[in-house]
Design a protein around this motif. Structure first.
Motif, PDB file in Angstrom:
ATOM      1  N   MET A 165       9.916  22.962  23.567  1.00 27.91           N
ATOM      2  CA  MET A 165       9.645  22.351  22.279  1.00 27.91           C
ATOM      3  C   MET A 165       8.550  21.285  22.375  1.00 27.91           C
ATOM      4  O   MET A 165       7.801  21.074  21.415  1.00 27.91           O
ATOM      5  N   GLY A 192      19.159  26.874  16.268  1.00 28.20           N
ATOM      6  CA  GLY A 192      18.587  26.084  17.356  1.00 28.20           C
ATOM      7  C   GLY A 192      19.119  24.669  17.402  1.00 28.20           C
ATOM      8  O   GLY A 192      19.437  24.149  18.482  1.00 28.20           O
ATOM      9  N   THR A 193      19.232  24.019  16.256  1.00 30.41           N
ATOM     10  CA  THR A 193      19.729  22.640  16.247  1.00 30.41           C
ATOM     11  C   THR A 193      21.205  22.578  16.659  1.00 30.41           C
ATOM     12  O   THR A 193      21.609  21.665  17.384  1.00 30.41           O
ATOM     13  N   VAL A 223      21.433  22.788  20.409  1.00 33.91           N
ATOM     14  CA  VAL A 223      21.139  21.509  21.057  1.00 33.91           C
ATOM     15  C   VAL A 223      22.331  20.555  20.938  1.00 33.91           C
ATOM     16  O   VAL A 223      22.718  19.886  21.907  1.00 33.91           O
ATOM     17  N   THR A 232      12.296  21.189  16.030  1.00 31.62           N
ATOM     18  CA  THR A 232      13.232  22.207  16.524  1.00 31.62           C
ATOM     19  C   THR A 232      13.959  22.879  15.366  1.00 31.62           C
ATOM     20  O   THR A 232      14.130  24.102  15.353  1.00 31.62           O
ATOM     21  N   LEU A 240       8.977  30.209  16.834  1.00 35.36           N
ATOM     22  CA  LEU A 240       8.483  29.246  17.801  1.00 35.36           C
ATOM     23  C   LEU A 240       6.973  29.090  17.662  1.00 35.36           C
ATOM     24  O   LEU A 240       6.218  30.060  17.710  1.00 35.36           O
TER      25      LEU A 240
END
Length: 488
Positions: free
Chosen positions: A116, A370-371, A374, A362, A340
């Motif tokens: 990222m 994706g979040t 994480v 992100t 991406l």
């Protein structure tokens, strides 16, 4: 010989033959006194012959049909879910669970952060007339050095970690004093907290102050606990709180309130683990909140950041521009993101896209999936740290593991909360994820600390010893030799 005598002799011989056959062929439980006569063996053989046809299952009570249909008990409802839960719980309680969680979550966050950083910093690098990989190469170099530090920390014994506490604290204080010396210290975004090292490299000593406070505070509290001095509030506060306030004062001289908040959270975490009384804990917390309120009230910049909580418009003078565009980036990501490298906000709309607001990029490129990934990785890392701190008998390991866990989780919550518009923008990076070598190096060393502490658990040490090839081969040989000769 007369006819009647010959017939009697033949009958006696037949009886003796029948008795001999019955002793050989009929089981002892069925072998009883056989009735005399030529047809006795035939009748017994017919009675003991096994049934060749299918047997009818015994009818249940009451003469009704069987509930299971086949005569076998029906499995209980929810047995499969319960069995799966028990298997997951046993796997979760294994000795090496914390070890694998810390190692896996830490490495995955770092690798995903590199990806990222490359995606979010390309446009910023081109704006500065640099190659598109400029920030990525610096972050990759820091990650390589950090991986070496993490490996070193994970292999160091606990005694050596305790021996590093005082030298690290003294070196950090010296560097933080140098930051305020004109010509040595540098100002970035209005904060005087950097030291210029030459070329493109800079150093932020306050990031190392977090690690120094954790190691020194854990060693101090562990020695006082061994002497049974923590029951007195004076020994619990002195000199831990004065040294922490000295570090906070040096940080606030540079204007970096975000790092000061993280350092305060670490202090409260250590006091909580030391068993500070509620009144003492509440008193220190109230004093810290009072100082924080005065620092915010006397700074127009901090007051404007506080007013941007929950903002949906940039506001007068675009005072909430960064907070609002962070929300725009998250909102445009959808479930799986725009792809991406396909972010729109990083094209000059969102300030600091590769540092403080990398979580927003992100969300825009990887979406909600994706979040959440994480967040799950940070939650796993935090749980593993709490597990290590809760299962150890060594007081230093408990305080140090709790301090590192408080540091990483508090900083992640503050950064993500600011991106979501739930907290004021504090200017702290997302641990292991955002761009910044000064923040990455001590954090990876701290993750190595957690790995070392997870390996020090007796059950984990035994499990790791079983993984060695020689030990495992000998164990398998012993198991094979214990098997019976007919077992395969």
């Amino acid at each position: 010989m007369p006819a009647d005598e010959s017939s009697a002799a033949r009958g006696a011989g037949r009886s003796r033959a029948t008795a001999a056959i019955s002793r050989v062929l009929i089981p002892p439980l069925l072998a009883g006194p056989l009735p005399a006569g030529p047809g006795s063996l035939t009748g017994l053989a017919l009675r003991s012959r096994p049934a060749t046809g299918p047997r009818r299952p015994p009818s249940p009570r009451g003469g009704g049909p069987s509930r299971s249909g086949g005569g076998q008990p029906r499995p209980r409802r929810g047995a499969g879910v319960r069995r799966t839960y028990e298997r997951a719980r046993r796997a979760w309680d294994r000795p090496l669970t914390a070890y694998y969680l810390i190692l896996g979550a830490g490495m995955l966050i770092t690798v995903l952060g590199l990806v990222m950083v490359y995606s979010a910093s390309m446009i910023k690098a081109l704006e500065l007339a640099r190659p598109g990989t400029y920030f990525f190469r610096k972050q990759f170099l820091a990650a390589v050095i950090g991986a070496g530090l993490m490996l070193l920390a994970s292999r160091m014994p606990v005694k050596l970690h305790r021996a590093l506490a005082y030298p690290l604290l003294m070196g950090t204080v010296f560097l933080m004093v140098l930051v305020q010396v004109p010509g040595i210290g540098m100002s970035v975004n209005g904060n005087q907290n950097w030291i210029y090292l030459g070329g493109p490299f800079q150093l932020q000593p306050s990031e190392f102050g977090k690690l120094a406070l954790i190691l020194w505070g854990a060693d101090l509290l562990a020695r006082k606990q061994d002497k049974r001095l923590l029951a007195q509030w004076k020994h619990m506060l002195v000199p831990l709180v004065p040294v922490a306030f000295m570090l906070l004062g040096l940080i606030m001289l540079g204007g970096d309130m975000g790092t000061a908040i993280i350092l305060t959270a670490i202090l409260f975490g250590l006091l909580w683990l030391a068993g500070a009384p509620t009144r003492l804990f509440a008193g220190v917390l109230a004093f810290a909140c009072l100082i924080g309120f005065l620092l915010i009230k006397t700074s127009p910049n901090r007051m404007s950041r506080l007013g941007c909580i929950g903002a949906s418009e940039p506001g007068p003078g675009d005072s909430c521009w960064q907070a609002v565009h962070g929300i725009y980036a998250l909102a445009s990501g959808g479930w799986f993101g725009s792809g991406l490298g396909a972010s729109v906000e990083k094209w000059g709309q969102l300030p600091e896209p590769h540092t403080d607001f990398i979580f927003a990029i992100t969300g825009e490129e990887l979406g909600l999936a994706g979040t959440l990934s994480v967040l799950a990785l940070f939650a796993a890392l935090g749980y593993a740290g709490i597990r290590v701190a809760g299962r150890t008998e060594d007081p230093f390991v408990r305080y140090a593991a709790g301090g590192v866990t408080t540091w990483i989780t508090a900083q992640a919550v503050i950064n993500i909360g600011a991106v979501l518009g739930l907290l004021p923008i504090a200017g702290v990076p997302l641990p292991l994820f955002s761009y910044g070598g000064s923040a990455l190096l001590p954090t990876m060393f701290a993750v190595g600390l957690l790995i070392a502490f997870a390996r020090e658990d007796p059950a984990a040490r035994a499990a790791l010893a079983m993984r060695r090839p020689g030990v495992r081969w000998k164990t398998m040989r012993r198991r094979v030799m214990k098997r019976p000769s007919g077992e395969r």
